[in-house]
Design a protein around this motif. Structure first.
Motif, PDB file in Angstrom:
ATOM      1  N   ALA A   1      73.972 -74.213 -40.247  1.00  0.00           N
ATOM      2  CA  ALA A   1      74.461 -75.596 -40.230  1.00  0.00           C
ATOM      3  C   ALA A   1      75.767 -75.780 -41.001  1.00  0.00           C
ATOM      4  O   ALA A   1      76.365 -76.848 -40.955  1.00  0.00           O
ATOM      5  CB  ALA A   1      73.375 -76.515 -40.788  1.00  0.00           C
TER       6      ALA A   1
ATOM      7  N   PHE B   1      60.586 -64.429 -36.034  1.00  0.00           N
ATOM      8  CA  PHE B   1      59.675 -63.595 -35.232  1.00  0.00           C
ATOM      9  C   PHE B   1      60.457 -62.759 -34.217  1.00  0.00           C
ATOM     10  O   PHE B   1      60.422 -61.527 -34.233  1.00  0.00           O
ATOM     11  CB  PHE B   1      58.687 -64.548 -34.546  1.00  0.00           C
ATOM     12  N   LEU B   2      61.204 -63.421 -33.365  1.00  0.00           N
ATOM     13  CA  LEU B   2      61.888 -62.688 -32.296  1.00  0.00           C
ATOM     14  C   LEU B   2      63.132 -61.980 -32.809  1.00  0.00           C
ATOM     15  O   LEU B   2      63.425 -60.850 -32.414  1.00  0.00           O
ATOM     16  CB  LEU B   2      62.241 -63.638 -31.140  1.00  0.00           C
ATOM     17  N   GLY B   3      63.890 -62.642 -33.700  1.00  0.00           N
ATOM     18  CA  GLY B   3      65.111 -62.034 -34.236  1.00  0.00           C
ATOM     19  C   GLY B   3      64.808 -60.712 -34.926  1.00  0.00           C
ATOM     20  O   GLY B   3      65.512 -59.709 -34.724  1.00  0.00           O
TER      21      GLY B   3
ATOM     22  N   ILE C   1      56.093 -68.589 -23.811  1.00  0.00           N
ATOM     23  CA  ILE C   1      55.443 -68.627 -25.140  1.00  0.00           C
ATOM     24  C   ILE C   1      55.167 -67.190 -25.559  1.00  0.00           C
ATOM     25  O   ILE C   1      54.467 -66.456 -24.834  1.00  0.00           O
ATOM     26  CB  ILE C   1      54.119 -69.425 -25.076  1.00  0.00           C
TER      27      ILE C   1
ATOM     28  N   GLY D   1      67.458 -63.684 -38.342  1.00  0.00           N
ATOM     29  CA  GLY D   1      66.963 -62.335 -38.634  1.00  0.00           C
ATOM     30  C   GLY D   1      65.624 -62.306 -39.343  1.00  0.00           C
ATOM     31  O   GLY D   1      64.923 -61.292 -39.300  1.00  0.00           O
ATOM     32  N   THR D   2      65.244 -63.411 -39.985  1.00  0.00           N
ATOM     33  CA  THR D   2      63.941 -63.433 -40.660  1.00  0.00           C
ATOM     34  C   THR D   2      62.865 -64.015 -39.742  1.00  0.00           C
ATOM     35  O   THR D   2      61.715 -64.165 -40.148  1.00  0.00           O
ATOM     36  CB  THR D   2      64.019 -64.298 -41.935  1.00  0.00           C
TER      37      THR D   2
ATOM     38  N   ILE E   1      69.148 -66.750 -27.137  1.00  0.00           N
ATOM     39  CA  ILE E   1      67.688 -66.788 -26.930  1.00  0.00           C
ATOM     40  C   ILE E   1      67.314 -68.251 -26.769  1.00  0.00           C
ATOM     41  O   ILE E   1      67.262 -69.007 -27.737  1.00  0.00           O
ATOM     42  CB  ILE E   1      66.910 -66.109 -28.083  1.00  0.00           C
ATOM     43  N   SER E   2      67.105 -68.613 -25.524  1.00  0.00           N
ATOM     44  CA  SER E   2      66.773 -69.992 -25.192  1.00  0.00           C
ATOM     45  C   SER E   2      65.265 -70.088 -24.986  1.00  0.00           C
ATOM     46  O   SER E   2      64.492 -69.369 -25.635  1.00  0.00           O
ATOM     47  CB  SER E   2      67.572 -70.405 -23.947  1.00  0.00           C
ATOM     48  N   THR E   3      64.818 -70.920 -24.092  1.00  0.00           N
ATOM     49  CA  THR E   3      63.386 -71.026 -23.801  1.00  0.00           C
ATOM     50  C   THR E   3      63.194 -71.453 -22.347  1.00  0.00           C
ATOM     51  O   THR E   3      64.020 -72.207 -21.806  1.00  0.00           O
ATOM     52  CB  THR E   3      62.707 -72.061 -24.723  1.00  0.00           C
TER      53      THR E   3
ATOM     54  N   LEU F   1      54.346 -64.796 -36.499  1.00  0.00           N
ATOM     55  CA  LEU F   1      54.360 -66.250 -36.335  1.00  0.00           C
ATOM     56  C   LEU F   1      52.998 -66.686 -35.794  1.00  0.00           C
ATOM     57  O   LEU F   1      52.449 -66.043 -34.904  1.00  0.00           O
ATOM     58  CB  LEU F   1      55.465 -66.598 -35.320  1.00  0.00           C
TER      59      LEU F   1
ATOM     60  N   THR G   1      70.830 -77.591 -36.655  1.00  0.00           N
ATOM     61  CA  THR G   1      70.745 -76.132 -36.466  1.00  0.00           C
ATOM     62  C   THR G   1      71.033 -75.736 -35.019  1.00  0.00           C
ATOM     63  O   THR G   1      71.844 -74.852 -34.760  1.00  0.00           O
ATOM     64  CB  THR G   1      69.338 -75.623 -36.863  1.00  0.00           C
TER      65      THR G   1
ATOM     66  N   ARG H   1      65.013 -68.179 -49.342  1.00  0.00           N
ATOM     67  CA  ARG H   1      64.055 -69.300 -49.306  1.00  0.00           C
ATOM     68  C   ARG H   1      63.105 -69.214 -50.499  1.00  0.00           C
ATOM     69  O   ARG H   1      62.632 -68.135 -50.837  1.00  0.00           O
ATOM     70  CB  ARG H   1      63.241 -69.231 -48.018  1.00  0.00           C
TER      71      ARG H   1
ATOM     72  N   GLY I   1      73.608 -66.397 -44.809  1.00  0.00           N
ATOM     73  CA  GLY I   1      74.334 -67.523 -44.207  1.00  0.00           C
ATOM     74  C   GLY I   1      73.414 -68.659 -43.814  1.00  0.00           C
ATOM     75  O   GLY I   1      72.191 -68.553 -43.905  1.00  0.00           O
ATOM     76  N   GLU I   2      74.020 -69.723 -43.388  1.00  0.00           N
ATOM     77  CA  GLU I   2      73.297 -70.937 -43.004  1.00  0.00           C
ATOM     78  C   GLU I   2      73.996 -71.494 -41.763  1.00  0.00           C
ATOM     79  O   GLU I   2      75.184 -71.838 -41.810  1.00  0.00           O
ATOM     80  CB  GLU I   2      73.333 -71.919 -44.194  1.00  0.00           C
TER      81      GLU I   2
ATOM     82  N   THR J   1      62.675 -74.687 -34.591  1.00  0.00           N
ATOM     83  CA  THR J   1      61.721 -74.748 -33.481  1.00  0.00           C
ATOM     84  C   THR J   1      60.734 -75.914 -33.630  1.00  0.00           C
ATOM     85  O   THR J   1      59.692 -75.923 -32.977  1.00  0.00           O
ATOM     86  CB  THR J   1      60.955 -73.412 -33.348  1.00  0.00           C
TER      87      THR J   1
HETATM   88  N1  LIG Z   1      58.371 -67.635 -30.385  1.00  0.00           N
HETATM   89  C1  LIG Z   1      58.313 -68.153 -29.168  1.00  0.00           C
HETATM   90  O1  LIG Z   1      57.247 -68.301 -28.584  1.00  0.00           O
HETATM   91  C2  LIG Z   1      59.576 -68.553 -28.460  1.00  0.00           C
HETATM   92  C3  LIG Z   1      59.479 -68.920 -27.130  1.00  0.00           C
HETATM   93  C4  LIG Z   1      60.629 -69.314 -26.454  1.00  0.00           C
HETATM   94  C5  LIG Z   1      61.843 -69.308 -27.086  1.00  0.00           C
HETATM   95  N2  LIG Z   1      61.905 -68.957 -28.392  1.00  0.00           N
HETATM   96  C6  LIG Z   1      63.235 -68.968 -29.017  1.00  0.00           C
HETATM   97  O2  LIG Z   1      63.417 -67.751 -29.692  1.00  0.00           O
HETATM   98  C7  LIG Z   1      64.258 -67.925 -30.833  1.00  0.00           C
HETATM   99  C8  LIG Z   1      63.585 -67.356 -32.045  1.00  0.00           C
HETATM  100  O3  LIG Z   1      62.362 -68.046 -32.262  1.00  0.00           O
HETATM  101  P1  LIG Z   1      61.234 -67.467 -33.195  1.00  0.00           P
HETATM  102  O4  LIG Z   1      59.960 -67.595 -32.478  1.00  0.00           O
HETATM  103  O5  LIG Z   1      61.655 -66.156 -33.724  1.00  0.00           O
HETATM  104  O6  LIG Z   1      61.246 -68.574 -34.330  1.00  0.00           O
HETATM  105  P2  LIG Z   1      61.171 -68.383 -35.913  1.00  0.00           P
HETATM  106  O7  LIG Z   1      60.255 -67.273 -36.275  1.00  0.00           O
HETATM  107  O8  LIG Z   1      60.868 -69.751 -36.433  1.00  0.00           O
HETATM  108  O9  LIG Z   1      62.638 -67.966 -36.317  1.00  0.00           O
HETATM  109  C9  LIG Z   1      63.681 -68.866 -36.398  1.00  0.00           C
HETATM  110  C10 LIG Z   1      64.778 -68.211 -37.198  1.00  0.00           C
HETATM  111  O10 LIG Z   1      65.886 -69.087 -37.257  1.00  0.00           O
HETATM  112  C11 LIG Z   1      66.298 -69.183 -38.607  1.00  0.00           C
HETATM  113  N3  LIG Z   1      66.926 -70.466 -38.863  1.00  0.00           N
HETATM  114  C12 LIG Z   1      66.465 -71.700 -38.557  1.00  0.00           C
HETATM  115  N4  LIG Z   1      67.326 -72.636 -38.984  1.00  0.00           N
HETATM  116  C13 LIG Z   1      68.356 -71.965 -39.563  1.00  0.00           C
HETATM  117  C14 LIG Z   1      69.555 -72.375 -40.193  1.00  0.00           C
HETATM  118  N5  LIG Z   1      69.868 -73.666 -40.288  1.00  0.00           N
HETATM  119  N6  LIG Z   1      70.395 -71.415 -40.681  1.00  0.00           N
HETATM  120  C15 LIG Z   1      70.063 -70.093 -40.595  1.00  0.00           C
HETATM  121  N7  LIG Z   1      68.946 -69.660 -40.002  1.00  0.00           N
HETATM  122  C16 LIG Z   1      68.109 -70.581 -39.499  1.00  0.00           C
HETATM  123  C17 LIG Z   1      65.000 -69.047 -39.398  1.00  0.00           C
HETATM  124  O11 LIG Z   1      65.315 -68.751 -40.733  1.00  0.00           O
HETATM  125  P3  LIG Z   1      64.249 -69.005 -41.919  1.00  0.00           P
HETATM  126  O12 LIG Z   1      63.282 -67.885 -41.820  1.00  0.00           O
HETATM  127  O13 LIG Z   1      65.086 -68.976 -43.120  1.00  0.00           O
HETATM  128  O14 LIG Z   1      63.626 -70.355 -41.654  1.00  0.00           O
HETATM  129  C18 LIG Z   1      64.359 -67.903 -38.642  1.00  0.00           C
HETATM  130  O15 LIG Z   1      64.920 -66.687 -39.035  1.00  0.00           O
HETATM  131  C19 LIG Z   1      64.511 -69.419 -30.940  1.00  0.00           C
HETATM  132  O16 LIG Z   1      65.766 -69.689 -30.417  1.00  0.00           O
HETATM  133  C20 LIG Z   1      63.423 -70.036 -30.075  1.00  0.00           C
HETATM  134  O17 LIG Z   1      63.902 -71.227 -29.516  1.00  0.00           O
HETATM  135  C21 LIG Z   1      60.814 -68.581 -29.095  1.00  0.00           C
END
Ligand SMILES: NC(=O)c1ccc[n+]([C@@H]2O[C@H](COP(=O)([O-])OP(=O)(O)OC[C@H]3O[C@@H](n4cnc5c(N)ncnc54)[C@H](OP(=O)(O)O)[C@@H]3O)[C@@H](O)[C@H]2O)c1
Length: 428
Positions: A85, A28-30, A205, A25-26, A149-151, A217, A126, A51, A82-83, A113
């Motif tokens: 892992a 980019f996409l969430g 991307i 939830g914190t 949400i995969s890639t 991000l 994770t 954090r 929550g966490e 990531t």
């Molecule tokens: N952005 C892209 O370009 C892109 C492209 C393709 C696919 N995706 C997929 O989209 C999804 C979201 O990516 P995003 O770009 O939003 O990445 P992001 O901004 O790095 O967000 C990742 C989120 O996962 C949380 N997280 C990571 N490890 C965790 C843990 N052990 N326990 C609880 N929370 C955890 C992070 O929490 P913290 O903030 O606390 O670290 C953050 O909220 C991912 O599955 C990624 O594979 C993204």
């Protein structure tokens, strides 16, 4: 094209209001998906973690400020600290029961990531064990739809067309791709066995909002450009304040019109390109797929055209007023080895190296048909879009100024702490 509204308010409460659990939830996409679900009148549990002394609630509140979410909408959201892992996601008993008893759909965005091999254990913990922990909680509950949400890069080390379906992959560029691939299989088996509809959303991307440039991000697309901008600032300062000795040593100089010459050949192939999707399109596509496909499936949320690396370089030179940067095929480096600046650049962007030589193309016929039916169009990555995104990135100092006054879009709101449980709080 449907775009992300700057100010988020409940637009129309709908009869089919559902309760979602959004992990990551914190991120980019969430956060973007959660805010859009709220805007559609759904209830959202947001799994987030604290954090560096900031609680999960405080972090989510800052994000809601960034999105300019009003108080009424905020009341539809609860933060679950929550966490991934940890067993049962580290949730307390009350929160586990809330997920089991109230959540209709899960949007699983949490992911490590990192591409770095050194972080292998963390990424596995994770992306694989975290997913298994989540599925264990879900298994007991009423949830009937799971959005993973995969890639698009689960395609791994292949060339040519990557199909919009599950497939076999033998090798991956990094641990991130590998774990995302394995996660799809784990989720598919679990959902199959438990009568849960699985949506595998595969974005390519994702960059900022195409209309405003706003992003949370600054990795992927941004990172190599940020590195060049860092060189630019470093050597400009050196030339203007210190006689340019360091710049000279690296072959960097400035023309009379202020254009900085950076001798950087980027190792790439003429046919290489990156597949770029703005976050507003990603969110609109997610909502369209969910609405149209109650039976789930695999969906490539991608741009039907790659942006050539060569084109990106042209954009970079023009926007940042740089010269000397160009792409070069690997052969050229045998004849003329990398110079100091090129080695520095390569060192900085090491984990993205393989994506600079990428020529994969993502088939998206199923998703394209759904989106066409709902007038959701992925915009081209034009120079104007690039400039809008770079202006925001530079304004935000590549993320360092992100939450400072002026970018929040609204006055900071006080936290309405409803303390239903030590971990479950409104971020209103
Ligand atoms: N952005 C892209 O370009 C892109 C492209 C393709 C696919 N995706 C997929 O989209 C999804 C979201 O990516 P995003 O770009 O939003 O990445 P992001 O901004 O790095 O967000 C990742 C989120 O996962 C949380 N997280 C990571 N490890 C965790 C843990 N052990 N326990 C609880 N929370 C955890 C992070 O929490 P913290 O903030 O606390 O670290 C953050 O909220 C991912 O599955 C990624 O594979 C993204």
């Amino acid at each position: 094209m449907e775009s992300q509204a700057r100010s988020v308010r409940i637009t129309y409460p709908i009869n089919h209001q559902k309760t979602f659990l959004v992990t990551g939830g914190t991120g980019f996409l969430g956060s973007h998906l959660a805010v859009r679900l709220l805007a559609y009148g759904h209830r959202v549990f947001l799994l987030a973690r604290g954090r560096k002394g900031d609680s999960a609630v405080a972090r989510v509140r800052r994000l809601l400020d960034w999105f300019d979410v009003d108080d009424g909408t905020r009341s539809m959201l609860e933060v679950l600290e929550g966490e991934m892992a940890q067993p049962l996601l580290g949730l307390n008993e009350g929160d586990v029961q809330a997920v089991i008893g109230r959540v209709d759909e899960i949007v699983h965005c949490a992911s490590d990531t990192s591409f770095s091999a050194r972080k292998r254990d963390h990424v596995v913990r994770t992306n694989i064990e975290g997913l298994q922990n989540l599925l264990e909680v879900v298994q007991e509950g009423r949830c009937r739809a799971f959005h993973l949400i995969s890639t698009a890069y689960v395609a791994g080390m292949v060339s040519g067309v990557c199909r919009e379906a599950f497939g076999d992959v033998e090798a991956f560029h990094n641990i991130y791709e590998e774990t995302k691939f394995r996660a799809e299989r784990i989720a598919a088996d679990h959902c199959d066995q438990n009568g849960i509809v699985l949506y595998v959303h595969r974005p390519s991307i994702v960059y900022g909002d195409a209309n405003s440039g706003r992003t949370l991000l600054f990795n992927a697309l941004y990172y190599p450009i940020r590195t060049l901008n860092y060189f630019q600032r470093l050597y400009t300062r050196d030339i203007q304040e210190n006689n340019g000795e360091k710049a000279q040593g690296m072959g960097v100089h400035m023309a009379s019109d202020g254009t900085l010459y950076l001798p950087v050949r980027i190792e790439s192939l003429d046919a290489s390109g990156v597949n770029l999707v703005p976050v507003n399109h990603f969110v609109a596509a997610f909502m369209a797929i969910r609405k149209e496909k109650p039976e789930g499936g695999v969906f490539h949320i991608v741009n039907s055209r790659n942006t050539a690396i060569r084109q990106l370089v042209v954009y970079i030179r023009r926007f940042f007023q740089l010269s000397g940067i160009r792409i070069a095929e690997p052969d050229e480096f045998i004849k003329q080895p990398k110079n100091g600046l090129e080695l520095l650049f390569e060192n900085h962007i090491q984990v993205y190296g393989s994506y600079m030589r990428d020529s994969r193309v993502f088939e998206n016929s199923r998703t394209a048909a759904i989106l066409a039916g709902q007038d959701v169009v992925c915009p081209d990555f034009s120079y104007e879009t690039f400039a809008t995104c770079m202006r925001y990135a530079v304004d935000m100092d590549w993320g360092r100024r992100l939450y400072q006054e002026g970018d929040t879009g609204c006055a900071k709101k006080s936290l309405m702490d409803t303390k239903r449980s030590p971990h479950r709080k409104s971020a209103g």
